[in-house]
Design a protein around this motif. Structure first.
Motif: not given
Length: 137
Positions: A23-52
């Protein structure tokens, strides 16, 4: 590769990162272009997982948050920044090698002390301590 989607908890399980850290990394902008679902929760894909996972490695290499942000900015600029990224990692490698040398020296000291103490315990040598002798005078 980017078809599978992960929730925050799933991303944490996949990457070994804690929920708070991710959550901190996302808030700091270290995980770019993270999407959100209908409930405004973060959603990651394989590219995000590798970057993390890469971020985790960069942290273990000793990069600060500020340095990781700079590295990310360079990555997002594209291949023209590869020489800068390479130099950045080269500097971190030099620092890690110095730390490795210091750790080897510390381990060697512990080994010498352990050998000395074992020799005393085995009765091979008499215990002598400059420190104790100095303060008993």
């Amino acid at each position: 590769m980017a078809d599978k989607r992960y929730t925050m908890l799933q991303a944490c399980r996949e990457t070994g990162m804690t929920y708070e850290a991710l959550k901190y990394y996302c808030n700091e902008g270290l995980v770019p272009e993270v999407g959100r679902d209908g409930a405004n929760r973060r959603v990651f894909d394989e590219y995000h997982i590798q970057w993390i996972k890469d971020l985790t490695c960069l942290k273990k290499c000793g990069l600060s948050i500020r340095e990781m942000k700079a590295y990310l900015a360079l990555c997002l600029e594209g291949p023209s920044t590869i020489p800068k990224r390479k130099e950045m990692l080269s500097e971190k490698k030099k620092a890690l090698l110095k730390e490795e040398e210091a750790i080897r020296d510390s381990l060697a000291y512990i080994d010498r002390k352990q050998d000395f103490y074992q020799s005393v315990l085995d009765g091979k040598i008499e215990y002598q301590s400059n420190l104790v002798a100095r303060y008993r005078k």
